[in-house]
Design an enzyme around this catalytic site. Structure first.
Site, PDB file in Angstrom:
ATOM      1  N   ARG A   1      11.332  -0.433   9.315  1.00  0.00           N
ATOM      2  CA  ARG A   1      13.006  -0.649  10.370  1.00  0.00           C
ATOM      3  C   ARG A   1      14.242  -0.965   9.701  1.00  0.00           C
ATOM      4  NH1 ARG A   1       8.741  -5.169  12.528  1.00  0.00           N
ATOM      5  NH2 ARG A   1       8.370  -5.387   9.952  1.00  0.00           N
TER       6      ARG A   1
ATOM      7  N   HIS B   1     -13.277   4.347   6.966  1.00  0.00           N
ATOM      8  CA  HIS B   1     -12.878   2.922   6.927  1.00  0.00           C
ATOM      9  C   HIS B   1     -13.747   2.845   5.996  1.00  0.00           C
ATOM     10  CE1 HIS B   1     -11.033  -0.164   8.446  1.00  0.00           C
ATOM     11  NE2 HIS B   1     -11.130   0.058   7.702  1.00  0.00           N
TER      12      HIS B   1
ATOM     13  N   GLU C   1     -13.490   2.355  15.453  1.00  0.00           N
ATOM     14  CA  GLU C   1     -14.810   2.298  15.003  1.00  0.00           C
ATOM     15  C   GLU C   1     -15.886   2.137  15.560  1.00  0.00           C
ATOM     16  OE1 GLU C   1     -13.146   1.073  11.833  1.00  0.00           O
ATOM     17  OE2 GLU C   1     -11.371   2.676  11.939  1.00  0.00           O
TER      18      GLU C   1
ATOM     19  N   ILE D   1      -4.563   6.160   6.769  1.00  0.00           N
ATOM     20  CA  ILE D   1      -5.529   5.294   6.504  1.00  0.00           C
ATOM     21  C   ILE D   1      -5.611   3.240   7.041  1.00  0.00           C
ATOM     22  CG2 ILE D   1      -6.095   5.569   3.986  1.00  0.00           C
ATOM     23  CD1 ILE D   1      -3.164   3.562   4.262  1.00  0.00           C
TER      24      ILE D   1
ATOM     25  N   ARG E   1      -4.598   1.591  11.429  1.00  0.00           N
ATOM     26  CA  ARG E   1      -5.961   1.440  12.090  1.00  0.00           C
ATOM     27  C   ARG E   1      -5.490   2.589  12.670  1.00  0.00           C
ATOM     28  NH1 ARG E   1      -7.425  -1.807   8.743  1.00  0.00           N
ATOM     29  NH2 ARG E   1      -7.836  -4.113   9.610  1.00  0.00           N
TER      30      ARG E   1
ATOM     31  N   ASP F   1      -9.841   7.446   8.082  1.00  0.00           N
ATOM     32  CA  ASP F   1      -9.864   6.792   7.848  1.00  0.00           C
ATOM     33  C   ASP F   1     -10.129   5.780   8.220  1.00  0.00           C
ATOM     34  OD1 ASP F   1     -10.206   3.617   5.228  1.00  0.00           O
ATOM     35  OD2 ASP F   1     -11.927   5.615   5.815  1.00  0.00           O
TER      36      ASP F   1
ATOM     37  N   ILE G   1       1.059  -1.531  -0.031  1.00  0.00           N
ATOM     38  CA  ILE G   1      -0.081   0.152  -0.238  1.00  0.00           C
ATOM     39  C   ILE G   1       0.497   1.260   0.220  1.00  0.00           C
ATOM     40  CG2 ILE G   1      -1.736   1.222   1.166  1.00  0.00           C
ATOM     41  CD1 ILE G   1      -3.058  -1.421   1.586  1.00  0.00           C
TER      42      ILE G   1
END
Lengths: 314, 315
Positions: free
Chosen positions: A175, A280, A262, A231, A233, A257, A155
């Site tokens: 990392r 979301h 939620e 986008i 969590r 988002d 992503i």
């Protein structure tokens, strides 16, 4: 074969009902009702279909002695107790890749919507203020702004590719340095990344290490002209710190988002014009959800036919 | 320079206004009551040597004729459809615009409109703010990536939109007066074929007599009930009543509009639709770009009155 599932799209429900005996677990009603439901079906349930919102925690896993596979209708598996599944030899699958484009598209949509104030301006026109009061105030250019990406995975890289077409220099944190990111600027810490970008995007997986990866220090480093896009969590971000930074003008804006709890969204954000709030919907397109449903069903079928799983996590 | 009269057609941008005020003898047309305008122009016609206009208020033959010492029209816009170029040419009046500096912003807005329409960004934001998310999910929207994009007018802005859309995996096709052999996109010599073969049609050409209502009923029908129209050109590019009825009747899936036939009026039926995004002609309305546009207007005026080559002449 039987499954237990929660709040999913009709296309997936139909496919599951066609091939399996589907039990729908409604976790929004009283816990007692849910518990009774599970007790009455516990022995026949061999698979669970989870989502980004409700997965399979240790408690659920313990209540289903014949559980063999958890197939998640999502990319993220943070709501599944992976350690417990490994322990009990339960397979876990997710839906990688098929929603990558949609999530990346939404990230760009949020960056543009925040920078150019799309939603408040659309509301301004709809309420007749353009003819009454004249032009809206000027907004901020997006092209050429430095985009910082936390987590250059599928992503993250898809976001970088799109942002590059807008002339945005790309920086990233992970990392370790990634060979695929040779043209991007590596930052060894998230604070470093935040200090060196205009728009910071959270695109990594949620793990115990990345919880609250966006904290006060990062927000301060991003600064009053900086924009945060989440986008990933909700728990990636210290939400209380984010809200106070936005209210106090210590952060320039945010496109969100996902949220800590939620569907509850901090109501202080509702009066702000420099935030865009999405429920979301990163992968909530007809196209992505169909592809995800096909993967969920495909993984379940493969498992019960003793074939190799399509997209195993565990 | 302080004696050179510059007529500013309407309020545009405070930085530009301040700079014009400090460098020239600035006249603000909108401060005159409509009934006094003719008189005002007559009493200042010897002094006024320049006009600064924009996308909204142009310079017609009547105005040009009432300013006998007019030498230059500098537009705070890239479009010059509201300037009577023929009259200016006849009278040897220079005309300048603001190309390039606003290309990125307008292209960004074009893509923003596509994403906002397809992914229902504004309705989703409203859904969250109204508390409705607590009662259930929003529902599904439509994917942008990989959809075929058709661009009307492959100039600076059209090309910049194409470059961005390609990064979303979209195939690009275009229609323009002539094919551009150096551009790697599929060319259609007529706009109906372009509309038939794309699901997102973007208007990015300049407004001329030929391109007025270039998006008409036939084009909208060809684009179809799953197609969306994005207009970052001029309102007059689109037959607006046809567009409105297509949207109301579901013959077009959605539209992202930054321009309208009669700004600031927006067709009332559009105000209630969830499948449109309505912006008030903000294509280049960012601080960065307005500063650059203002500097270009000033640079053109300074160059002209110092007998230097104009940075961005139209004629």
């Amino acid at each position: 074969m039987t499954c237990s599932s929660v709040q999913v799209q009709p296309y997936l429900l139909e496919a599951l009902e066609e091939k399996f005996t589907l039990h729908k677990l409604d976790t929004t009603t009283e816990p007692d009702k849910a518990a009774r439901f599970l007790r009455s079906h516990r022995d026949s349930i061999r698979a669970v279909v989870g989502t980004a919102f409700v997965g399979a925690d240790a408690e659920l896993i313990d209540q289903l002695p014949n559980l063999e596979i958890v197939s998640s209708y999502s990319v993220g598996v943070d709501k599944i107790d992976l350690a417990k599944c490994k322990e009990k030899g339960i397979r876990v699958t997710n839906c990688p890749d098929v929603s990558t484009d949609d999530v990346a598209d939404l990230a760009l949509g949020l960056m543009l919507a925040v920078s150019r104030r799309l939603c408040p301006i659309d509301r301004y026109v709809r309420s007749g203020l353009w003819s009454k009061l004249g032009d809206y105030e000027l907004t901020t250019k997006f092209s050429g702004k430095t985009v910082g990406i936390i987590g250059p995975g599928n992503i993250g890289m898809a976001i970088a590719k799109r942002a590059e077409a807008f002339g945005c220099p790309i920086s990233y944190f992970s990392r370790s340095k990634k060979p695929a990111c040779i043209n991007y600027n590596y930052c060894p810490t998230v604070v470093d990344l935040a200090a060196n970008c205009d728009i910071l995007v959270v695109a990594c997986a949620l793990t115990p290490d990345t919880r609250h990866i966006i904290n006060r220090d990062v927000i301060d480093a991003l600064g009053p002209e900086g924009v945060l896009i989440n986008i990933g969590r909700g728990p990636h971000v210290d939400e209380a710190e984010l809200v106070s930074a936005l209210l106090e003008g210590r952060l320039g804006g945010a496109g969100l988002d996902v949220f800590q709890d939620e569907p509850n969204v901090p109501e202080e954000l509702f009066k702000l014009d420099n935030v865009v709030l999405m429920p979301h919907v990163g992968s909530a397109t007809v196209e992505a959800r169909k592809a995800m449903a096909d993967l969920v069903v495909g993984n379940l079928e493969a498992h019960f036919l003793n074939k190799p799983l399509l997209t195993p996590v565990v | 320079m302080e004696s050179i009269g510059v007529l500013l057609m309407c309020p545009m941008y405070s930085y530009l206004e301040q700079e014009l005020q400090s460098r020239f003898n600035l006249f603000k047309l909108w401060q005159q009551p409509p009934s006094k305008i003719t008189e005002f122009l007559k009493s200042n016609q010897r002094t006024i040597k320049a006009v600064v206009s924009n996308a909204r208020v142009g310079v017609d033959a009547q105005l040009i004729d009432s300013l006998p010492n007019l030498e230059i029209v500098a537009s705070f816009s890239v479009g010059f459809d509201k300037i009577d170029l023929k009259r200016c040419e006849e009278k040897g009046i220079r005309v300048t615009n603001t190309p390039d500096v606003l290309t990125d912003d307008v292209a960004d807005l074009g893509i923003a409109l596509i994403l906002a329409v397809l992914r229902k960004i504004c309705p989703c934001d409203g859904f969250v703010r109204s508390g409705k998310w607590k009662d259930g999910d929003f529902g599904l929207s439509t994917k942008f990536s990989s959809k075929p994009v058709g661009i009307v007018g492959l100039g600076r802005i059209g090309s910049a939109i194409a470059k961005r859309a390609q990064a979303f995996g979209c195939s690009i096709s275009y229609h323009s007066r002539t094919q551009k052999p150096l551009k790697p996109y599929k060319y259609y010599d007529n706009i109906v074929d372009l509309a038939k073969n794309c699901s997102i049609l973007v208007v990015a050409c300049s407004l001329t007599d030929e391109t007025r209502h270039i998006v008409n009923r036939e084009v909208i029908d060809a684009l179809g009930p799953r197609g969306i129209l994005i207009n970052v050109g001029r309102g007059a590019h689109v037959d607006e009543p046809e567009l409105v009825s297509a949207l109301l009747e579901g013959r077009l899936a959605g539209a992202g509009l930054d321009v309208y036939e009669d700004e600031p009026e927006v067709p009332e039926p559009l105000l209630r639709l969830d499948n449109v995004v309505l912006l008030p002609h903000v294509g280049s309305d960012t601080v960065e770009t307005c500063n650059a546009m203002a500097d270009l207007v000033l640079a053109n005026l300074e160059a002209h009155f110092n007998s230097r080559p104009l940075p961005t002449p139209v004629i």
